[in-house]
Design a protein around this motif. Sequence first.
Motif, PDB file in Angstrom:
ATOM      1  N   UNK A 194       0.830  -1.207   0.000  1.00 29.80           N
ATOM      2  CA  UNK A 194       0.000   0.000   0.000  1.00 29.80           C
ATOM      3  C   UNK A 194       0.864   1.257   0.000  1.00 29.80           C
ATOM      4  N   UNK A 195       0.195   2.390  -0.019  1.00 26.79           N
ATOM      5  CA  UNK A 195       0.899   3.671   0.090  1.00 26.79           C
ATOM      6  C   UNK A 195       0.714   4.251   1.492  1.00 26.79           C
ATOM      7  N   UNK A 196       0.674   3.406   2.451  1.00 26.52           N
ATOM      8  CA  UNK A 196       0.656   3.828   3.848  1.00 26.52           C
ATOM      9  C   UNK A 196       2.094   3.942   4.326  1.00 26.52           C
ATOM     10  N   UNK A 197       2.413   5.034   4.990  1.00 29.31           N
ATOM     11  CA  UNK A 197       3.790   5.279   5.423  1.00 29.31           C
ATOM     12  C   UNK A 197       4.216   4.303   6.516  1.00 29.31           C
ATOM     13  N   UNK A 198       5.220   3.506   6.193  1.00 33.90           N
ATOM     14  CA  UNK A 198       5.874   2.652   7.186  1.00 33.90           C
ATOM     15  C   UNK A 198       7.306   2.422   6.720  1.00 33.90           C
ATOM     16  N   UNK A 199       8.114   1.838   7.586  1.00 32.99           N
ATOM     17  CA  UNK A 199       9.529   1.673   7.246  1.00 32.99           C
ATOM     18  C   UNK A 199       9.713   0.812   6.007  1.00 32.99           C
ATOM     19  N   UNK A 200       8.853  -0.187   5.827  1.00 33.61           N
ATOM     20  CA  UNK A 200       8.969  -1.086   4.677  1.00 33.61           C
ATOM     21  C   UNK A 200       8.767  -0.346   3.358  1.00 33.61           C
ATOM     22  N   UNK A 201       8.015   0.758   3.392  1.00 34.60           N
ATOM     23  CA  UNK A 201       7.815   1.538   2.164  1.00 34.60           C
ATOM     24  C   UNK A 201       9.156   2.105   1.687  1.00 34.60           C
ATOM     25  N   UNK A 202       9.926   2.648   2.604  1.00 46.22           N
ATOM     26  CA  UNK A 202      11.242   3.180   2.254  1.00 46.22           C
ATOM     27  C   UNK A 202      12.209   2.080   1.828  1.00 46.22           C
ATOM     28  N   UNK A 203      12.142   0.917   2.493  1.00 49.56           N
ATOM     29  CA  UNK A 203      13.064  -0.166   2.175  1.00 49.56           C
ATOM     30  C   UNK A 203      12.770  -0.759   0.796  1.00 49.56           C
ATOM     31  N   UNK A 204      11.505  -0.759   0.399  1.00 49.52           N
ATOM     32  CA  UNK A 204      11.163  -1.140  -0.976  1.00 49.52           C
ATOM     33  C   UNK A 204      11.862  -0.198  -1.957  1.00 49.52           C
ATOM     34  N   UNK A 205      11.808   1.092  -1.648  1.00 50.54           N
ATOM     35  CA  UNK A 205      12.436   2.093  -2.521  1.00 50.54           C
ATOM     36  C   UNK A 205      13.951   1.899  -2.574  1.00 50.54           C
ATOM     37  N   UNK A 206      14.572   1.504  -1.459  1.00 47.89           N
ATOM     38  CA  UNK A 206      16.011   1.245  -1.454  1.00 47.89           C
ATOM     39  C   UNK A 206      16.342   0.121  -2.438  1.00 47.89           C
ATOM     40  N   UNK A 207      15.541  -0.945  -2.408  1.00 48.44           N
ATOM     41  CA  UNK A 207      15.752  -2.057  -3.346  1.00 48.44           C
ATOM     42  C   UNK A 207      15.606  -1.579  -4.790  1.00 48.44           C
ATOM     43  N   UNK A 208      14.626  -0.711  -5.044  1.00 48.53           N
ATOM     44  CA  UNK A 208      14.422  -0.195  -6.392  1.00 48.53           C
ATOM     45  C   UNK A 208      15.566   0.730  -6.816  1.00 48.53           C
ATOM     46  N   UNK A 209      16.147   1.448  -5.867  1.00 50.11           N
ATOM     47  CA  UNK A 209      17.321   2.283  -6.174  1.00 50.11           C
ATOM     48  C   UNK A 209      18.483   1.393  -6.602  1.00 50.11           C
ATOM     49  N   UNK A 210      18.666   0.264  -5.933  1.00 48.49           N
ATOM     50  CA  UNK A 210      19.723  -0.676  -6.297  1.00 48.49           C
ATOM     51  C   UNK A 210      19.498  -1.216  -7.710  1.00 48.49           C
TER      52      UNK A 210
END
Length: 344
Positions: A194-210
Amino acid sequence: MMNNSMKNSVANLPKGTVLLGKWHNQSYTVWKTLGYGATGYVYLTKGPKGFAALKISENSTSITSEVNVLRHFSKVQGFSLGPSLLDVDDWEMKGTNKTYSFYVMEYLEGESLHIFLQKRGMEWAGILILQLLTDLQTLHNEGWVFGDLKPDNLIVTSSPPKIRLLDVGGTTLNGRAIKEFTEFFDRGYWGLGSRKADSAYDLFAVAMIMIHICYPKQFQKNGQHGLEQLRGYIRKNSWLMQYEPVLVQALTGRYPSAETMKKEMLSHMSQKKSGATTSTTKAAAPNSAKKTQSVKGKGSLKHHQASVATNTPSASSKKGWMETAVLLSIVLFAYFFYLYGQMM
């Protein structure tokens, strides 16, 4: 997207425009445009304390929100989560009856993530990701989620190299709806959360940055399940394959914290370094055995002595090279941990 009134007012202010603060009476001269987002434009300006980044918007509420985030970050001891806040004020544009809110922040000089890695090499990618995870853990501990995490909102400063977060416009309190996002780095777009703010939302983005580091041209979602499509790209790249278990965990929201992801990243990096050292040592062993066998096979003592004398320079040279290779691997392994300790 920004409305037309903003495009006709604070967009593309020409170089030399002077913004005089209504309340603090500080003046800032525009040098160039640094960027823009959904909530305003950012300019490089020169003010009373030198160069600084100035963000201006018609939306005073968004400016107030971002200022509050920066002020909160400044209270976190020992960490630089974002640019330092220098000034907050309003600007009355001459010839109009309009007033625009702005804030001034530290101008971070550095390079984009992609340019830095092009110059320094992919061995730095893992170190910078570890730094990013460290900052995200601190941010999450404070109850915030960065939200719009992408390479455009990152910069690598120097002496020593350090990744820094830019543009806090998308920063959202934990549990609330994400304010700003970019599709490619958004788990909702890929059907993985979902687009609910939680730490996992940012960590998904880190994986996508990689993934984006290895595929700079963003690809679109196809008819496949999001995870399967992303795993396909991961398996086509040797650097990403080293971290496939970490990436899949992050993409599926299984990490409870940035700290946990960082530890697993570090574990995979350590395995890679130790694996390289072991491979070099094993490669040296057969050569040594071959040389010993060659010496034992000679008939007479005289022939044996001549053979040894003849082969000694070559053996010493190869032995020295192998020892150097092993030592170099060990030094690189130790240097990695030194960098990690210095820059985290």
